[in-house]
Design an enzyme around this catalytic site. Structure first.
Site, PDB file in Angstrom:
ATOM      1  N   ASN B 150       1.092  -1.101   0.279  1.00  0.00           N
ATOM      2  CA  ASN B 150       0.042  -0.165  -0.059  1.00  0.00           C
ATOM      3  C   ASN B 150       0.978   1.111   0.197  1.00  0.00           C
ATOM      4  O   ASN B 150       0.464   1.753  -0.734  1.00  0.00           O
ATOM      5  CB  ASN B 150      -1.060  -0.118   1.682  1.00  0.00           C
ATOM      6  N   CYS B 324       5.672  12.353  11.999  1.00  0.00           N
ATOM      7  CA  CYS B 324       4.370  12.843  12.666  1.00  0.00           C
ATOM      8  C   CYS B 324       2.447  13.019  11.891  1.00  0.00           C
ATOM      9  O   CYS B 324       1.589  12.937  12.189  1.00  0.00           O
ATOM     10  CB  CYS B 324       4.187  14.505  12.063  1.00  0.00           C
TER      11      CYS B 324
END
Lengths: 285, 389
Positions: B150, B324
């Site tokens: 993916n 993040c």
């Protein structure tokens, strides 16, 4: 290992963060700066370089500029810092805490508080450099190897922000957010700071062990100390052989082919050294 | 501001044709297909019609398709069924770069006492076939290898692995959630026993998936209750979504060749132009062998969240492997497994396209993205001297 699950989107940031991220103030580098402060690294995921122009007579910060590698809140925090310190004397500037930066921004998501801490660290670094007070690096005791966080920093941030849990320490310093092997150390530091309970005393080691006692103790440590921790991470350990001080083990489950395999073996060896004998070595059979 | 959606490996827009077919079953035709009355019972035919369409897309037989609630359920079901069916075997083989639906389920089984081997990949994201061969033993109960990754888009040698496992009579599952509808797949020729697919990755709604189960493969249900899906997946059928999935599969089957050419041309243009316009960019993954819609690029000296949020201001939607945005403080597990340097992972951006993207949209991204990268590099303490050279 505690996982910190979060996902920041633009929605979690205040208007002020968004504003200072999209149009940051005081970006760049002052030519011939009087002081330079640097923290973080590209590997850690954020870094800040602060340059200051300081009036030598009044000790006032005449100008401040920053360069930041990092996420939106890191950039906004850096910009906020420069806004906060301009025009202040060095002593006034040193009184600025990471809370002040967060407050200036109208708040930061809790997992992003480390961005505000990075701001105050860069400022301290710059002022220490300016005053020539730089401490030798050897004095620093690194607790979190993944993000290179020292015990001193953890203590300082914990006290200033009244942090009492490992998760909070991770949010504010990143320590413990990588492989997680330093979490027990962070817990011990927190206990020490807040006197929740005295640091557990290490089991006293008998002076000289007979071979049988040593084998029994090794088995005991593996069963009670090591196996439960490995199993919590989906792994397991098998004691294959003990030849003198050499302990041969097999790693099972998630430990096999695990990225942290070497670290795991080192950790097991350290534990056995601590609780059984300094001379123990561990090998994978 | 228009949305430019380049995050189709995360989820996709429902095809309008699929949505239209679903509407009556969300409104007037709300019956339960298990009922005796015509109002409910007649809906059964619609489910079978959808099943035919899903089966046709991958060359399966009707009775080889089990509807599930999502790709994750299909993956969990496949692994659980294998370990329940062969209780004497205790070794599971999968990869370091699997989707969490397989990766974390394998870790869960490891905690239950199974031995799990995670096969590594090389710097191009290609599976280490030597490590795979070495891991095989008589204790292996199931091998689960994704069809295509993916994040990197890299395609794995499912046929080759399947042939090896067929000979050794080991159950083989592939998570084909990213591959179905993007690559031609024919289970008649592909030696897999189970294959997972997901609706919302191929322009059907969220909350619907399917598991292909080859005839003759031992099976043990994961969701236990009523007799639905021939006793292989309990729970009242999600009729509207099943119909939506059926239609989406029909559309995919009809247009796959055309779409692969269209989408890969747009992807290649985007990638090529961004590499020309931004210095110090790398493409992560094997460019020769990957999904036609995916490119994973690393922009050095800048951080992914910052790129995404600045792009967001222009309506551009993409993903990043940076810490993040990863859900923890550590960056993408997949890119780390590939040995991509941390500095490059922090600035990694995945663009994943679909048939609904236009050349105009791609041109807009080509215009805006280099500006954003340049601005952020000017902000970065690492950007300046590197760019000057």
């Amino acid at each position: 290992m505690t996982m910190v699950y979060y996902r920041s989107t633009m929605w979690d940031y205040t208007k002020k963060v968004k504003e200072l991220f999209l149009k940051p103030k005081n970006v760049g580098e002052i030519e011939n700066p009087d002081a330079v402060g640097e923290v973080g690294s590209m590997i850690c995921g954020d870094a800040l370089r602060l340059t200051l122009k300081i009036d030598k007579e009044t000790n006032k910060i005449r100008d401040a500029k920053f360069q930041t590698f990092g996420c939106a809140s890191a950039i906004a925090s850096s910009s906020a810092l420069t806004e906060l310190i301009k025009g202040k004397t060095l002593d006034e500037a040193l009184k600025i805490t990471n809370q002040d930066i967060a407050k200036y921004l109208g708040g930061l998501p809790k997992e992003k508080m480390h961005c505000s801490v990075m701001g105050t660290e860069a400022l301290e670094d710059a002022i220490v450099n300016f005053r020539g007070e730089k401490k030798p690096e050897a004095e620093e005791k690194i607790v979190c190897e993944c993000f290179e966080v020292s015990e001193e920093k953890i203590r300082k941030v914990a006290i200033e922000n009244h942090l009492t849990t490992v998760e909070e320490i991770t949010n504010y310093t990143k320590a413990g957010g990588g492989c997680g092997s330093c979490i027990p150390v962070i817990e011990a530091i927190l206990r020490d700071i807040w006197f929740v309970k005295p640091i557990t005393e290490k089991p006293t080691r008998p002076k000289k062990l007979t071979n049988l006692q040593k084998i029994a103790l090794i088995q005991d440590v593996i069963e009670k100390e090591i196996r439960p921790r490995l199993q919590a991470d989906g792994g397991d350990i098998e004691l294959i052989d003990i030849e003198g001080n050499k302990v041969v083990i097999g790693l099972r489950g998630m430990c096999v082919g695990c990225l942290m395999g070497d670290v795991t073996v080192k950790g097991i060896e350290d534990k056995l050294k601590e609780l059984v004998s300094e001379d123990i070595t561990v090998e994978v059979g | 501001m228009n949305t430019i959606y380049l995050d189709n490996n995360a989820t996709t827009k429902i095809a309008p044709e699929a949505f239209d077919e679903m509407i009556p079953y969300l409104t007037d035709l709300y019956g339960n297909p298990s009922s005796m009355h015509t109002f409910g019972g007649s809906l059964h035919n619609k489910i079978e019609e959808a099943r035919e369409r899903v089966a046709a897309l991958i060359g399966a037989e009707l009775d080889e398709i089990i509807f599930t609630s999502c790709g994750t359920e299909s993956d969990n079901t496949a692994l659980m069924s294998a370990v329940e069916s062969y209780p004497q075997k205790r070794h599971i083989i999968t990869t370091r770069v699997e989707h969490p639906a397989v990766f974390n389920f394998a870790k869960h089984l490891a905690r239950k006492g199974f031995r799990v081997t995670f096969i590594p990949v090389d710097s191009f994201g290609r599976l280490d076939m030597d490590a795979f061969s070495k891991a095989l033993d008589d204790d292996v109960v199931v091998v689960s290898v994704m069809y295509a990754n993916n994040e990197s888009g890299v395609i794995f040698p499912i046929e080759e692995i399947g042939e090896i496992l067929k000979e050794r009579k080991i159950i083989f599952h592939t998570d084909a959630v990213q591959a179905v509808g993007k690559l031609p797949i024919d289970v008649k020729k592909l030696p897999v026993d189970m294959l997972s697919l997901s609706g919302h990755k191929i322009h059907a709604p969220k909350g619907i998936g399917a598991l292909y189960l080859r005839r003759g493969t031992r099976f043990y249900p994961y969701i236990i209750g009523g007799h639905q899906e021939n006793g292989r997946r309990a729970g009242t059928e999600n009729i509207a979504s099943i119909i939506g999935l059926g239609k989406a599969c029909e559309l995919a089957a009809k247009n796959i060749k055309k779409e692969v050419a269209y989408v890969s041309a747009l992807r290649d243009k985007l990638e090529k132009r961004l590499m020309e316009l931004c210095p110090d960019v790398r493409v992560n993954g094997d460019r020769e062998n990957r999904l036609p819609n995916t490119t994973n690029m690393s922009f050095e000296y800048v951080e992914g969240e910052a790129i995404l949020l600045r792009s967001n201001e222009y309506g551009i939607c993409a993903s990043s492997g940076s810490a993040c945005t990863s859900g923890s403080l550590e960056p993408s597990r997949v890119l780390r497994a590939m040995g991509v340097p941390f500095t490059a992972i922090h600035g990694s951006i995945r663009f994943s396209l679909s048939r609904y993207n236009t050349e105009e949209e791609i041109d807009t991204v080509i215009e805006i993205m280099p500006k954003i990268i340049k601005q952020l590099r000017e902000l970065s303490p690492f950007g300046k001297e590197k760019i000057k050279k």
